[in-house]
Scaffold this active site. Structure first.
Site, short mmCIF file in Angstrom:
data_model
loop_
_atom_site.label_atom_id
_atom_site.label_comp_id
_atom_site.label_asym_id
_atom_site.label_seq_id
_atom_site.Cartn_x
_atom_site.Cartn_y
_atom_site.Cartn_z
N ASP A 289 -15.14 30.60 -42.73
CA ASP A 289 -14.21 31.69 -43.05
C ASP A 289 -12.84 31.17 -43.46
O ASP A 289 -11.85 31.87 -43.35
CB ASP A 289 -14.07 32.65 -41.85
CG ASP A 289 -13.48 31.95 -40.62
OD1 ASP A 289 -13.46 30.70 -40.60
OD2 ASP A 289 -13.06 32.66 -39.69
N ASP A 367 -12.19 23.90 -28.52
CA ASP A 367 -10.85 23.72 -29.06
C ASP A 367 -9.80 23.71 -27.96
O ASP A 367 -8.86 22.89 -28.00
CB ASP A 367 -10.53 24.78 -30.12
CG ASP A 367 -10.86 26.20 -29.67
OD1 ASP A 367 -11.52 26.37 -28.62
OD2 ASP A 367 -10.45 27.14 -30.37
#
Length: 524
Positions: A289, A367
């Site tokens: 994306d 992350d």
């Protein structure tokens, strides 16, 4: 002239070796004389063996002296043999280099398009010109030239540089190392978005070389429509599929986070494919994306040498967490920073860092895990003033978290910056820290109200707004429009606790007090 000189040297060396060889054979043919035993013969096992022996009445044994001289001759002979080998080696190099030297004189460039994992370095040389050919040539023009063409590995660069220095010191050769460009694959993490086409279209549009930037699309989820879109690009991309599509057993309270567990599993598999199966040394990771800027490839190409040479860095990112319109300077697209916050969203990773992370890779929330002190180890990333990626994927496992408030407003760079032609050494820690700290703490200290009202402030700054606690930071960040969350005490886009941005056209540093030493992990 070079051939004639080489022949004369070779002949002279051969005659010298032949004469010394005859002398040695003559000496070896003599009856050996040592210490005389009772049988009148040589007795090397006796108390005084071959050498300079004492005899009755004093003096020196003549046979021992002759043998000592013979040993010296033999040693000199070995030296001459080594010299002969070097002469023959250089003669071979001269012959190989003659044609290349002529082409270079005509102004042609030596090109090398070898990629990584190619055969060992090739070495070629040009002998010095004879003074009789051109007495007016400068010393520089008469200096022998050695060209080493190699794929340079950061782990052996130091050794190679030392060997080259020693070579130049000993032989007075001019040495040039031609380093071909490293291959930097782009790994696209995909799942079930057919809009991956938007990402791939931009990557292919801006990609300067399919050989230097192979695109690898790793797909999870087994979504047929997405697989069909990826497959439509044919040989322009490499399509690999995560084989394990099973659900992951998680704690009951984490069932809603099943997607995060699958993402972490997919990342681990895909990065192992890039580094261990395909044997690449570096990779740039994007997701399905993300749309990239025109200078996306240029940006990472230029940062690769900095990342490999500075051990205080562990990634380079295309993303600025505070890169919204109004918070960045549109006139400074070339401006880059160090940041202690792992940005992600288009980032470069080296194989040796992955080898460190992979054995302890988390089962979910990879992350945020990267932002823990145990992983970061006080290392930093490079990030731009203006982002080189932007996200268009509102829907995902995060259910649009931050998208409507922040991410949709991130400014994507549109101007091509020739980073590879710029000196980026200012990003090295020893250079950056001194200049950054000086610039930040020499800026006038003001209150946030002065920025908001604009009263009495002249010029574009920089100005400094200081925070003193976690809650104080959050209040100031919200008032100034920057992201207020912290991970392990590190603010987004922060470096040494400092967040840099624009506010009403003025450069502002949101800073801890002067003398900052470390982050407080409780500020999370």
């Amino acid at each position: 002239m070079v051939r004639k000189r080489g022949s004369l040297i070779l002949c002279g060396a051969f005659l010298f070796v032949a004469c010394n060889g005859l002398l040695l054979l003559f000496l070896w043919g003599r009856t050996p004389i040592g210490r005389f035993g009772e049988g009148g013969g040589a007795e090397p096992g006796g108390r005084e063996e071959w050498g300079v022996a004492k005899i009755k009445g004093g003096g020196t044994n003549l046979a021992g002296e002759v043998i000592r001289l013979a040993e010296e001759v033999e040693s000199e002979l070995e030296t001459q043999k080594e010299l002969l080998k070097q002469i023959q080696s250089h003669r071979s190099l001269w012959e190989k280099r003659r044609g290349m030297g002529k082409r270079q004189t005509d102004g042609e460039k030596v090109e090398n398009k070898e990629e990584e994992h190619k055969p060992p370095p090739q070495v070629s040389a040009v002998p010095p010109k004879d003074d009789s050919e051109d007495k007016d040539q400068s010393q520089e023009e008469n200096t022998p030239e050695l060209i080493i063409t190699a794929v340079r590995d950061p782990k052996v660069d130091t050794q190679l540089d030392d060997e080259i220095k020693e070579l130049t010191d000993d032989t007075k050769l001019d040495v040039t190392v031609i380093s071909p460009q490293v291959v930097i694959p782009i790994l696209v993490i995909a799942c079930d978005r057919v809009t991956v086409k938007r990402s791939l279209d931009k990557l292919i549009q801006y990609r300067p070389s399919a050989e230097l930037y192979p695109i690898i699309v790793s797909q999870d989820c087994g979504h047929a429509e997405t697989a069909q879109v990826i497959g439509s690009y044919g040989s322009q991309v490499t399509h690999i599929s995560q084989p394990d599509l099973s659900d992951i057993r998680v704690r009951p309270e984490h069932r809603k986070f099943q997607g995060y567990y699958k993402i972490a599993r997919h990342y681990r598999w895909a990065l192992n494919q890039v580094f261990n199966t395909l044997s690449h040394s570096t990779v740039v990771i994007v997701e399905d994306d993300l749309e990239v800027a025109p200078d996306f490839f240029e940006y990472f190409r230029a940062l690769h040498p900095i990342l490999t040479s500075d051990p205080t860095l562990w990634c380079a990112s295309a993303w600025n967490d505070n890169g919204r319109e109004g918070l960045v300077d549109p006139g400074k697209a070339a401006l880059l920073y160090r940041t202690d916050f792992f940005p992600g969203l288009g980032w470069m990773l080296l194989k040796d860092i992955w080898a460190e992370l992979e054995p302890k890779w988390p089962t979910a929330f990879w992350d945020d895990w990267m932002r823990h002190p145990e992983q970061r180890k006080e290392r930093s990333c490079i990030r731009p003033e203006i982002s080189r990626t932007m996200t268009f994927g509102r829907k995902g496992v995060s259910l649009g978290q931050f998208f409507d408030q922040y991410l949709r407003y991130i400014k994507l760079n549109t101007d091509f910056v020739p980073f590879t032609k710029q000196d980026l050494s200012y990003l090295m820690k020893e250079n950056f820290d001194v200049n950054f700290v000086k610039q930040v703490y020499s800026a006038p200290l003001i209150k946030v109200e002065e920025l908001q009202q604009g009263g009495g402030l002249t010029g574009t700054g920089p100005y400094r707004v200081q925070y003193s606690s976690r809650d104080n930071f959050k209040v100031l960040a919200r008032n100034l429009g920057v992201m207020d969350d912290l991970k392990s005490g590190v603010p987004r886009a922060g470096y040494r606790g400092v967040v840099s941005f624009l506010s009403r056209g003025r450069r502002v540093f949101l800073t801890p007090p002067e003398g900052w030493t470390k982050y407080d992990v409780s500020w999370s």
